[in-house]
Enzyme design. Structure first.
Site, mmCIF file in Angstrom:
data_model
loop_
_atom_site.group_PDB
_atom_site.id
_atom_site.type_symbol
_atom_site.label_atom_id
_atom_site.label_comp_id
_atom_site.label_asym_id
_atom_site.label_seq_id
_atom_site.Cartn_x
_atom_site.Cartn_y
_atom_site.Cartn_z
ATOM 1 N N THR A 184 -4.651 8.073 28.300
ATOM 2 C CA THR A 184 -5.025 6.939 27.506
ATOM 3 C C THR A 184 -4.557 7.167 26.134
ATOM 4 O O THR A 184 -4.213 5.992 25.300
ATOM 5 C CB THR A 184 -6.714 7.190 27.380
ATOM 6 O OG1 THR A 184 -7.016 6.931 28.678
ATOM 7 C CG2 THR A 184 -7.370 6.171 26.613
ATOM 8 N N LEU A 190 -0.251 -5.079 -7.047
ATOM 9 C CA LEU A 190 -1.666 -4.679 -6.596
ATOM 10 C C LEU A 190 -2.033 -5.071 -5.045
ATOM 11 O O LEU A 190 -2.355 -6.101 -4.939
ATOM 12 C CB LEU A 190 -2.628 -4.984 -7.607
ATOM 13 C CG LEU A 190 -2.296 -4.727 -9.137
ATOM 14 C CD1 LEU A 190 -3.404 -5.396 -9.768
ATOM 15 C CD2 LEU A 190 -2.073 -3.523 -9.292
ATOM 16 N N TYR A 204 3.386 -24.828 4.358
ATOM 17 C CA TYR A 204 2.016 -24.010 4.464
ATOM 18 C C TYR A 204 1.022 -24.608 3.366
ATOM 19 O O TYR A 204 1.596 -24.949 2.123
ATOM 20 C CB TYR A 204 2.361 -22.643 4.368
ATOM 21 C CG TYR A 204 1.354 -21.862 4.985
ATOM 22 C CD1 TYR A 204 1.720 -21.167 6.378
ATOM 23 C CD2 TYR A 204 -0.048 -21.266 4.559
ATOM 24 C CE1 TYR A 204 0.808 -20.593 7.066
ATOM 25 C CE2 TYR A 204 -0.699 -20.377 5.200
ATOM 26 C CZ TYR A 204 -0.405 -19.926 6.443
ATOM 27 O OH TYR A 204 -1.007 -19.231 7.232
ATOM 28 N N THR A 219 -0.628 -4.140 5.739
ATOM 29 C CA THR A 219 -2.008 -3.927 6.089
ATOM 30 C C THR A 219 -2.440 -4.913 7.046
ATOM 31 O O THR A 219 -3.124 -4.783 8.123
ATOM 32 C CB THR A 219 -2.969 -4.223 4.779
ATOM 33 O OG1 THR A 219 -2.864 -3.344 3.895
ATOM 34 C CG2 THR A 219 -4.570 -4.090 5.451
ATOM 35 N N THR A 229 -4.052 -1.466 -0.719
ATOM 36 C CA THR A 229 -4.466 0.291 -0.816
ATOM 37 C C THR A 229 -3.345 0.772 -1.784
ATOM 38 O O THR A 229 -3.709 1.948 -2.441
ATOM 39 C CB THR A 229 -4.059 0.756 0.438
ATOM 40 O OG1 THR A 229 -2.495 0.814 0.826
ATOM 41 C CG2 THR A 229 -4.897 0.350 1.297
ATOM 42 N N ARG A 230 -2.362 0.270 -2.411
ATOM 43 C CA ARG A 230 -1.417 0.825 -3.588
ATOM 44 C C ARG A 230 -1.057 -0.012 -4.385
ATOM 45 O O ARG A 230 -1.241 -1.237 -4.491
ATOM 46 C CB ARG A 230 -0.094 1.221 -2.654
ATOM 47 C CG ARG A 230 -0.135 2.378 -1.511
ATOM 48 C CD ARG A 230 1.220 2.948 -1.283
ATOM 49 N NE ARG A 230 2.009 2.031 -0.955
ATOM 50 C CZ ARG A 230 3.324 2.321 -0.776
ATOM 51 N NH1 ARG A 230 3.795 3.691 -0.931
ATOM 52 N NH2 ARG A 230 4.095 1.515 -0.263
ATOM 53 N N ASP A 278 1.236 -12.110 -1.759
ATOM 54 C CA ASP A 278 2.092 -11.014 -1.316
ATOM 55 C C ASP A 278 3.002 -11.502 -0.208
ATOM 56 O O ASP A 278 4.143 -11.285 -0.088
ATOM 57 C CB ASP A 278 1.178 -9.859 -0.833
ATOM 58 C CG ASP A 278 0.083 -10.135 0.177
ATOM 59 O OD1 ASP A 278 -0.066 -11.390 0.418
ATOM 60 O OD2 ASP A 278 -0.359 -9.425 0.926
ATOM 61 N N LYS A 321 2.179 -0.766 -6.950
ATOM 62 C CA LYS A 321 3.452 -0.247 -7.305
ATOM 63 C C LYS A 321 4.124 -1.044 -8.371
ATOM 64 O O LYS A 321 3.710 -1.862 -8.519
ATOM 65 C CB LYS A 321 4.361 -0.465 -5.931
ATOM 66 C CG LYS A 321 3.747 -0.017 -4.536
ATOM 67 C CD LYS A 321 4.577 -0.701 -3.497
ATOM 68 C CE LYS A 321 6.097 -0.308 -3.252
ATOM 69 N NZ LYS A 321 6.541 -0.772 -2.013
#
Length: 245
Positions: free
Chosen positions: A175, A6, A94, A124, A9-10, A102, A12
């Site tokens: 531009t 999840l 980390y 994203t 935006t999608r 994700d 899968k």
């Protein structure tokens, strides 16, 4: 097994058999309503009759609760992934509370304890993570090319061109091209600089914009589809297994 991703935006999914082969898959825009989309997929998932459903979600606790309520109607065991900084396949320096699931699963899908790797996720957000023989050293996060473009247009009064293509890093002569090529160059330049600093790290790229960016990188890039879903499967397959010597 059914594996659900999840994203922002999608939605899968993969359905895999007893030996890990993909027997069904799909990807759909969820329009910020993944629970409602899942409602429409429950008949399909029930027909698949998986033994287990593994879920990766970046959508937050409130939406995940609704997703869980929807999946509970299937009477199939399911579980959401949580980052494990001491996973058998991948440890991390980390802060686990700050590491997106994700991003972590993308690394888990690629990790090889025999290699130094740079995993670049082009979704994203553009994420760049360094892994030294299965130890995550840390990384970088950028807005993707479209978010950068939106920020530029919303923050300036004289630049109002919002269409165009990200197809070159040559200088633009108007531009529209200057904006798109400048944005693409910022990410390409960052990847090339990271590789200059870490020349012995294999470059691995995944995500929807990977092919757009990879063609402009000055070093060989390994394109890998669906690293996140692969990492999701590896998470459940190996989380209780010791690392091989």
């Amino acid at each position: 097994m059914l594996w659900l991703d999840l994203g922002n935006t999608r939605l899968k999914y993969w359905l895999t058999d007893d030996i890990g082969q993909i027997v069904a898959h799909d990807a759909k825009q969820h329009l910020q309503s993944p629970a409602e989309l899942l409602m429409g997929l429950t008949d399909r998932f029930e027909r698949y009759a998986p033994d287990f459903i593994g879920i990766s979600s970046v959508l937050g606790a409130a939406i995940n609760t609704r997703v869980a309520e929807t999946l509970s109607r299937l009477d199939i065991p399911f579980e959401f992934v949580h980052v494990d900084a001491n996973h058998a396949l991948l440890s991390s320096r980390y802060d686990a509370n700050q590491l997106g699931v994700d991003r972590w699963l993308q690394m888990l899908g690629a990790v090889d304890k025999k290699k130094r790797q740079c995993v670049i996720g082009c979704g994203t957000a553009v994420t760049i993570d360094l892994i030294d023989h299965a130890e995550h050293l840390g990384g970088y996060i950028f807005p993707n090319i479209y978010l950068q473009r939106e920020a530029l247009f919303s923050g300036t009064k004289q630049i109002s061109i919002s269409n165009g293509t990200f197809d070159s890093i040559d200088q633009g002569i108007h531009t529209q091209d200057a904006v798109h090529r400048g944005i693409l160059l910022s990410i390409v330049g960052a990847v090339n600089e990271i590789h200059r600093r870490h020349p012995n790290f294999e470059l691995i790229m995944t995500g929807g914009d990977a092919s757009i960016i990879a063609q402009h990188i000055s070093r060989p890039v390994h394109l890998r589809d669906n690293l996140l879903l692969g990492g999701l499967a590896r998470y459940f397959e190996h989380r209780r297994q010791p690392v091989d010597e």
